[in-house]
Design a protein around this motif. Structure first.
Motif, PDB file in Angstrom:
ATOM      1  N   ALA A 115       0.829  -1.200   0.000  1.00 32.40           N
ATOM      2  CA  ALA A 115       0.000   0.000   0.000  1.00 32.40           C
ATOM      3  C   ALA A 115       0.868   1.257   0.000  1.00 32.40           C
ATOM      4  O   ALA A 115       0.549   2.257  -0.662  1.00 32.40           O
ATOM      5  N   VAL A 116       1.982   1.216   0.753  1.00 35.24           N
ATOM      6  CA  VAL A 116       2.884   2.366   0.791  1.00 35.24           C
ATOM      7  C   VAL A 116       3.695   2.469  -0.496  1.00 35.24           C
ATOM      8  O   VAL A 116       3.879   3.547  -1.065  1.00 35.24           O
ATOM      9  N   ARG A 117       4.157   1.318  -0.979  1.00 34.05           N
ATOM     10  CA  ARG A 117       5.034   1.308  -2.159  1.00 34.05           C
ATOM     11  C   ARG A 117       4.252   1.548  -3.444  1.00 34.05           C
ATOM     12  O   ARG A 117       4.762   2.164  -4.373  1.00 34.05           O
ATOM     13  N   PHE A 118       3.021   1.047  -3.516  1.00 30.88           N
ATOM     14  CA  PHE A 118       2.215   1.201  -4.723  1.00 30.88           C
ATOM     15  C   PHE A 118       0.935   1.980  -4.395  1.00 30.88           C
ATOM     16  O   PHE A 118       0.968   3.178  -4.196  1.00 30.88           O
ATOM     17  N   ARG A 119      -0.198   1.254  -4.309  1.00 31.42           N
ATOM     18  CA  ARG A 119      -1.506   1.839  -4.003  1.00 31.42           C
ATOM     19  C   ARG A 119      -2.253   0.860  -3.120  1.00 31.42           C
ATOM     20  O   ARG A 119      -1.975  -0.347  -3.121  1.00 31.42           O
ATOM     21  N   TRP A 120      -3.244   1.387  -2.366  1.00 26.26           N
ATOM     22  CA  TRP A 120      -3.982   0.492  -1.482  1.00 26.26           C
ATOM     23  C   TRP A 120      -4.743  -0.561  -2.285  1.00 26.26           C
ATOM     24  O   TRP A 120      -4.924  -1.699  -1.813  1.00 26.26           O
ATOM     25  N   THR A 121      -5.168  -0.217  -3.493  1.00 27.19           N
ATOM     26  CA  THR A 121      -5.878  -1.198  -4.314  1.00 27.19           C
ATOM     27  C   THR A 121      -4.953  -2.340  -4.724  1.00 27.19           C
ATOM     28  O   THR A 121      -5.352  -3.512  -4.713  1.00 27.19           O
ATOM     29  N   PHE A 122      -3.709  -2.009  -5.055  1.00 30.25           N
ATOM     30  CA  PHE A 122      -2.750  -3.051  -5.427  1.00 30.25           C
ATOM     31  C   PHE A 122      -2.435  -3.936  -4.217  1.00 30.25           C
ATOM     32  O   PHE A 122      -2.371  -5.161  -4.328  1.00 30.25           O
ATOM     33  N   GLY A 123      -2.197  -3.303  -3.068  1.00 35.58           N
ATOM     34  CA  GLY A 123      -1.882  -4.073  -1.864  1.00 35.58           C
ATOM     35  C   GLY A 123      -3.014  -4.991  -1.460  1.00 35.58           C
ATOM     36  O   GLY A 123      -2.805  -6.157  -1.116  1.00 35.58           O
ATOM     37  N   THR A 124      -4.256  -4.478  -1.495  1.00 34.56           N
ATOM     38  CA  THR A 124      -5.405  -5.306  -1.126  1.00 34.56           C
ATOM     39  C   THR A 124      -5.587  -6.460  -2.095  1.00 34.56           C
ATOM     40  O   THR A 124      -5.841  -7.603  -1.698  1.00 34.56           O
ATOM     41  N   ALA A 125      -5.469  -6.183  -3.400  1.00 33.86           N
ATOM     42  CA  ALA A 125      -5.610  -7.241  -4.398  1.00 33.86           C
ATOM     43  C   ALA A 125      -4.537  -8.311  -4.217  1.00 33.86           C
ATOM     44  O   ALA A 125      -4.827  -9.515  -4.303  1.00 33.86           O
ATOM     45  N   ALA A 126      -3.303  -7.892  -3.940  1.00 31.60           N
ATOM     46  CA  ALA A 126      -2.220  -8.861  -3.758  1.00 31.60           C
ATOM     47  C   ALA A 126      -2.442  -9.725  -2.527  1.00 31.60           C
ATOM     48  O   ALA A 126      -2.250 -10.948  -2.557  1.00 31.60           O
ATOM     49  N   VAL A 127      -2.868  -9.116  -1.410  1.00 32.33           N
ATOM     50  CA  VAL A 127      -3.064  -9.874  -0.175  1.00 32.33           C
ATOM     51  C   VAL A 127      -4.252 -10.823  -0.307  1.00 32.33           C
ATOM     52  O   VAL A 127      -4.206 -11.970   0.170  1.00 32.33           O
TER      53      VAL A 127
ATOM     54  N   PHE B 195     -13.644   1.712  -7.106  1.00 32.03           N
ATOM     55  CA  PHE B 195     -14.066   2.373  -5.875  1.00 32.03           C
ATOM     56  C   PHE B 195     -13.006   3.317  -5.324  1.00 32.03           C
ATOM     57  O   PHE B 195     -13.167   3.872  -4.237  1.00 32.03           O
ATOM     58  N   SER B 196     -11.915   3.480  -6.048  1.00 34.88           N
ATOM     59  CA  SER B 196     -10.809   4.303  -5.561  1.00 34.88           C
ATOM     60  C   SER B 196     -10.933   5.724  -6.105  1.00 34.88           C
ATOM     61  O   SER B 196     -11.195   5.934  -7.294  1.00 34.88           O
ATOM     62  N   SER B 197     -10.699   6.674  -5.214  1.00 36.35           N
ATOM     63  CA  SER B 197     -10.677   8.091  -5.625  1.00 36.35           C
ATOM     64  C   SER B 197      -9.254   8.589  -5.817  1.00 36.35           C
ATOM     65  O   SER B 197      -9.041   9.761  -6.131  1.00 36.35           O
ATOM     66  N   GLN B 198      -8.276   7.706  -5.627  1.00 36.14           N
ATOM     67  CA  GLN B 198      -6.871   8.088  -5.768  1.00 36.14           C
ATOM     68  C   GLN B 198      -6.542   8.275  -7.244  1.00 36.14           C
ATOM     69  O   GLN B 198      -6.884   7.431  -8.076  1.00 36.14           O
ATOM     70  N   PRO B 199      -5.914   9.382  -7.620  1.00 41.63           N
ATOM     71  CA  PRO B 199      -5.606   9.616  -9.040  1.00 41.63           C
ATOM     72  C   PRO B 199      -4.547   8.653  -9.538  1.00 41.63           C
ATOM     73  O   PRO B 199      -3.777   8.088  -8.752  1.00 41.63           O
ATOM     74  N   PRO B 200      -4.480   8.447 -10.869  1.00 38.63           N
ATOM     75  CA  PRO B 200      -3.425   7.594 -11.427  1.00 38.63           C
ATOM     76  C   PRO B 200      -2.052   8.154 -11.095  1.00 38.63           C
ATOM     77  O   PRO B 200      -1.889   9.355 -10.840  1.00 38.63           O
ATOM     78  N   PRO B 201      -1.024   7.303 -11.113  1.00 42.33           N
ATOM     79  CA  PRO B 201       0.330   7.784 -10.788  1.00 42.33           C
ATOM     80  C   PRO B 201       0.829   8.772 -11.827  1.00 42.33           C
ATOM     81  O   PRO B 201       0.501   8.694 -13.010  1.00 42.33           O
ATOM     82  N   GLU B 202       1.602   9.740 -11.356  1.00 42.73           N
ATOM     83  CA  GLU B 202       2.163  10.739 -12.252  1.00 42.73           C
ATOM     84  C   GLU B 202       3.218  10.109 -13.148  1.00 42.73           C
ATOM     85  O   GLU B 202       3.949   9.208 -12.717  1.00 42.73           O
ATOM     86  N   PRO B 203       3.326  10.570 -14.384  1.00 39.40           N
ATOM     87  CA  PRO B 203       4.383  10.029 -15.258  1.00 39.40           C
ATOM     88  C   PRO B 203       5.753  10.395 -14.719  1.00 39.40           C
ATOM     89  O   PRO B 203       5.929  11.443 -14.084  1.00 39.40           O
ATOM     90  N   PRO B 204       6.737   9.530 -14.936  1.00 43.37           N
ATOM     91  CA  PRO B 204       8.088   9.816 -14.417  1.00 43.37           C
ATOM     92  C   PRO B 204       8.707  11.003 -15.128  1.00 43.37           C
ATOM     93  O   PRO B 204       8.433  11.272 -16.300  1.00 43.37           O
ATOM     94  N   ARG B 205       9.512  11.747 -14.397  1.00 37.09           N
ATOM     95  CA  ARG B 205      10.231  12.867 -14.995  1.00 37.09           C
ATOM     96  C   ARG B 205      11.297  12.325 -15.923  1.00 37.09           C
ATOM     97  O   ARG B 205      11.992  11.355 -15.608  1.00 37.09           O
ATOM     98  N   PRO B 206      11.472  12.922 -17.114  1.00 32.73           N
ATOM     99  CA  PRO B 206      12.481  12.410 -18.049  1.00 32.73           C
ATOM    100  C   PRO B 206      13.881  12.533 -17.475  1.00 32.73           C
ATOM    101  O   PRO B 206      14.204  13.522 -16.811  1.00 32.73           O
ATOM    102  N   ARG B 207      14.669  11.483 -17.711  1.00 33.11           N
ATOM    103  CA  ARG B 207      16.039  11.474 -17.210  1.00 33.11           C
ATOM    104  C   ARG B 207      16.967  12.176 -18.190  1.00 33.11           C
ATOM    105  O   ARG B 207      16.781  12.108 -19.394  1.00 33.11           O
ATOM    106  N   ALA B 208      17.941  12.853 -17.659  1.00 28.66           N
ATOM    107  CA  ALA B 208      18.958  13.466 -18.520  1.00 28.66           C
ATOM    108  C   ALA B 208      19.865  12.377 -19.058  1.00 28.66           C
ATOM    109  O   ALA B 208      20.305  11.498 -18.322  1.00 28.66           O
ATOM    110  N   ARG B 209      20.126  12.412 -20.342  1.00 30.49           N
ATOM    111  CA  ARG B 209      21.022  11.447 -20.961  1.00 30.49           C
ATOM    112  C   ARG B 209      22.273  12.182 -21.445  1.00 30.49           C
ATOM    113  O   ARG B 209      22.197  13.095 -22.250  1.00 30.49           O
ATOM    114  N   ARG B 210      23.390  11.781 -20.927  1.00 26.75           N
ATOM    115  CA  ARG B 210      24.637  12.479 -21.209  1.00 26.75           C
ATOM    116  C   ARG B 210      25.166  12.072 -22.584  1.00 26.75           C
ATOM    117  O   ARG B 210      25.237  10.905 -22.913  1.00 26.75           O
ATOM    118  N   GLU B 211      25.491  13.067 -23.383  1.00 23.68           N
ATOM    119  CA  GLU B 211      26.094  12.818 -24.682  1.00 23.68           C
ATOM    120  C   GLU B 211      27.315  13.725 -24.822  1.00 23.68           C
ATOM    121  O   GLU B 211      27.206  14.952 -24.759  1.00 23.68           O
TER     122      GLU B 211
END
Length: 770
Positions: free
Chosen positions: A608-620, A748-764
């Protein structure tokens, strides 16, 4: 070579070299179930004058340690467990009667003057009947041996005793000795701290005529006279025996003299003791267990290595080399920490090999995906991306397994706790093996071979089939849930209709196992045990092995059963003897339920802490289905539910949650990238993308478990069966239970979807682009 791979290579070399050095120079500490011997667990009890706290238990431990040393046991182990328990391990001692009666004797030791023979008409029979002393716990303290107490001597004559003259604390040493010049008989020498008290006691006794009972000194142990020697005629009246040292002579055998010396030297325990658990294992059984586990480990590792090489080619070969390094590292870690290697611990050591495969499979499957997206970037870039992208799932899955191992160590006892230790060490060693050693080897070689030989350029048959058919599994999500509910009802009906075959660890009682020279008839074995006085005992015969399960029978009862089997079956050998007190059995049963409940709650909280309460409940909830499947099959088959079963169940929880973590980690990743898609489609895609990893990891673990089931003994066979059921059920429930449940819960969840990850800098070059 860049700086990062160089430090990884140096670290890998140092770790492997250190592990190899430890393996060569150190020897493992084997548990009694592998080397043979007796383990006793005592619990201190309150007395009217002393409370059984940690301090009193420590003082009792010192007394027991002196007795173990006096018994001549090689390398005994005595430790305090908790506040009131003492664990005594006696390697090589296969007769629990001697160990329990001598070491665990309550030992309220006192020395008394004898006032004369008791008159049955006027003296109350305050002492026990002759020979009734059994070493049971007593609430009396030494001061309770008052003047006028009547006890039976060694011959059964009842003597009236005077007040306590010396307590056990006044004894500094005692030993069994013999003098060839005086004949073959043995005698006991006793040294006193308070020489004056002993001189007064013997001086008063010496004033009476030889043969008079009043010339005797009574040594009382636990309200039983263990010796009542007469003061020698050479001792003058009122002078007594000077110097604080004496000899107790008589018609002692060596064993009788040694037992008496041990009891006298041990002195008085500060509080009474009760024997609540006893395990005895023959050395032959332990040697067979080591051989079976070694064979299973070799067979399982070879099968797993061949499998990963066939699937991943050069990368698989490097993973196999890393697996060998894993075995070396985990074994060296056991030696470094001084952990005790037990039979379940061996199983955990072998099982962790299968878990070590999981991290490699996760990395290789992610590398295949990366190479399929951008083959122009090359194999090494795809491999680096595979390690980077797989780390989240690897870390989460290993943390959940460490939670299960920690619960085993915290709540379990005996050999099962050793399984928790080896499982935790195995998990950490597998991380080093996959994320360091495999990475160093792959980084050095993969970029120098062709894509096909590397094993990372092809998508594999499973992934190719999925790409061609694209099954929509989640379109039938509720149908899968209905089937899972039906399976749950079938599993639960097993314990309801048949009950659970709880082992003696959870019910209390005694379990004894014998082996005969030839196969045994179950009916003959039952009749023999009944003739020994135990018609209600549960007797099973399998081949040449006979197991007898009964209530709280004594060690003398076990000896009678053994003699009866010897008479009817030929010579038999006792291989295992386990005694669990009723209170301890209830406690272990309660702890098992608590362990499972806490394991499920810990997984729910973490997910629930690492993902979402819905994922944790479904897994358990999916874990509940997995554990119910294992319990149901064991109930239908009548398999024993004991401490090893608890270890298997918690391992199933850890292994099954690994699979669900990998699925939900991919769900989160895809949901962040495809926020406009239906959640059911996201879950379906995540399941399909992780199927290759699930299949390959499951097969790798099953090779190990099948080897344990085929080559291991009865205990390892049941352990492997539970895990095979759990892995199959857990693999299926990740896709067909956890996935559909998460879809339903998200409604039944009111929690919004996870935010997209911030793009990583790629060194060139010398700059960076985003």
């Amino acid at each position: 070579m860049s700086r990062a791979p160089l430090w990884r290579a140096v670290a890998a070399f140092v770790i492997v070299a250190t592990a190899a050095l430890l393996t060569v120079t150190a020897s493992p500490r084997l548990g009694l179930d592998l080397r043979g011997g007796t383990q006793l667990v005592f619990e201190t009890r309150d007395s009217p004058t002393a409370k059984a706290d940690a301090e009193a238990t420590d003082r009792a431990l010192d007394v027991l340690r002196r007795r173990a040393d006096a018994l001549g046991v090689v390398d005994p182990t005595l430790v305090r467990s908790g506040e009131r328990r003492i664990i005594v391990e006696l390697p090589g001692v296969l007769d629990p009667r001697q160990a329990a009666q001598v070491i665990g004797r309550t030992a309220q030791l006192t020395f008394h003057p004898v006032l004369g023979q008791a008159d049955p008409a006027t003296d109350p029979a305050t002492g026990p009947a002759p020979g009734s002393g059994s070493g049971a716990a007593s609430g009396d303290d030494p001061g309770a041996a008052r003047a006028g107490q009547v006890l039976a001597d060694e011959s059964g004559r009842r003597l009236r005793l005077g007040p306590v003259a010396i307590t056990g604390d006044g004894v500094s040493d005692a030993a069994a000795r013999n003098d060839p010049q005086q004949g073959p008989a043995w005698f006991v020498t006793v040294d006193f701290r308070d020489a004056a008290a002993w001189q007064r006691l013997t001086g008063d006794a010496a004033c009476h005529d030889p043969g008079d009972d009043r010339r005797r000194v009574a040594i009382v142990l636990d309200k039983e006279i263990i010796s009542s020697p007469q003061v020698d005629t050479s001792v003058p009246c009122r002078t007594g025996i000077p110097g604080g040292s004496t000899q107790i002579t008589g018609s002692f055998t060596h064993q009788q003299a040694q037992d008496l010396a041990v009891l006298v030297k041990g002195g008085a325990l500060p509080v009474p003791l009760a024997l609540i658990e006893q395990r005895t294992v023959g050395p032959t059984l332990g040697a067979e267990a080591i051989e079976a586990s070694a064979e299973a480990a070799v067979a399982g590792v070879l099968l797993t290595a061949l499998f990963v090489v066939a699937v991943y080619r050069l990368s698989g070969l490097l993973a196999a080399v890393a697996l060998a390094a894993y075995g070396l590292i985990s074994y060296a870690a056991l030696l470094a920490f001084g952990a005790t290697l037990t039979l379940p611990g061996l199983a955990g050591f072998v099982l962790a090999i299968g878990m070590a495969v999981d991290a490699n499979v996760l990395v290789f499957e992610r590398a295949r995906e990366e190479y399929g997206r951008a083959p122009g970037r090359g194999l090494r870039a795809a491999l680096d991306a595979g390690f980077r992208n797989a780390w989240s799932a690897i870390a989460d899955s290993n943390i959940t397994t460490l939670l299960a191992a920690g619960l085993l160590f915290w709540l379990a006892s005996g050999p099962v706790r050793g399984f928790g230790v080896t499982l935790a060490i195995g998990v950490l060693a597998s991380l080093v093996s996959a994320m360091l050693i495999t990475r160093v080897l792959a980084h050095s070689l993969v970029g120098r071979v062709g894509p096909r030989l590397s094993g990372l350029a092809t998508q594999g048959r499973v992934r190719t089939w999925i790409a061609e058919h694209e099954p929509r599994l989640m379109s039938r999500g509720r149908r899968w849930l209905a089937l899972a509910a039906a399976g749950l009802v079938l599993a639960v009906s097993g314990p309801v209709l048949h009950g659970l075959n709880f082992g003696v660890e959870f019910t209390g009682g005694r379990l004894v196992e014998f082996t005969a020279a030839a196969p045994v008839s179950a009916e003959t074995a039952r009749r023999s045990v009944a003739e020994a006085g135990h018609p209600a005992a549960v007797v099973h015969a399998s081949g040449a092995t006979v197991s007898v399960r009964a209530g709280q029978i004594s060690a003398d009862d076990v000896a009678r059963i053994e003699r009866s089997l010897d008479r009817d079956l030929g010579e038999v050998t006792k291989q295992r003897d386990e005694l669990i007190g009723p209170s301890l059995g209830e406690e272990l049963r309660r702890n098992a339920l608590v362990a499972l409940a806490v394991a499920l709650a810990a997984q729910l909280l973490y997910l629930a802490v690492r993902f979402r309460w819905t994922f944790g409940t479904a897994a358990v909830l999916a874990l509940v289905v997995d554990t119910a499947a294992v319990v149901g099959v064991f109930a239908w088959l009548g398999k024993p539910v004991d401490g090893v079963f608890l270890a298997a169940m918690l391992t199933v929880v850890g292994y099954s949650i690994n699979d669900k973590v990998v699925v939900f980690d991919r769900v989160r990743e895809l949901w962040q990238a495809r926020r406009g898609d239906r959640f059911a489609d996201v879950v379906n895609a995540a399941i399909l993308q992780t199927v290759p990893r699930t299949v390959n990891t499951g097969l790798g673990a099953l090779f190990i478990l099948v080897a344990l089931a085929v080559l291991g003994g009865d205990t390892l066979r049941d352990f492997a069966l539970a895990l095979i059921i759990g892995i199959v059920a857990g693999t299926a429930s990740s896709s067909f239970v956890a996935g559909p449940l998460a879809i339903e819960l998200e409604r039944f969840s009111s929690q919004p979807p996870p935010e997209p990850p911030r793009p990583r800098a790629r060194r060139e070059g010398n700059g960076a682009v985003v």
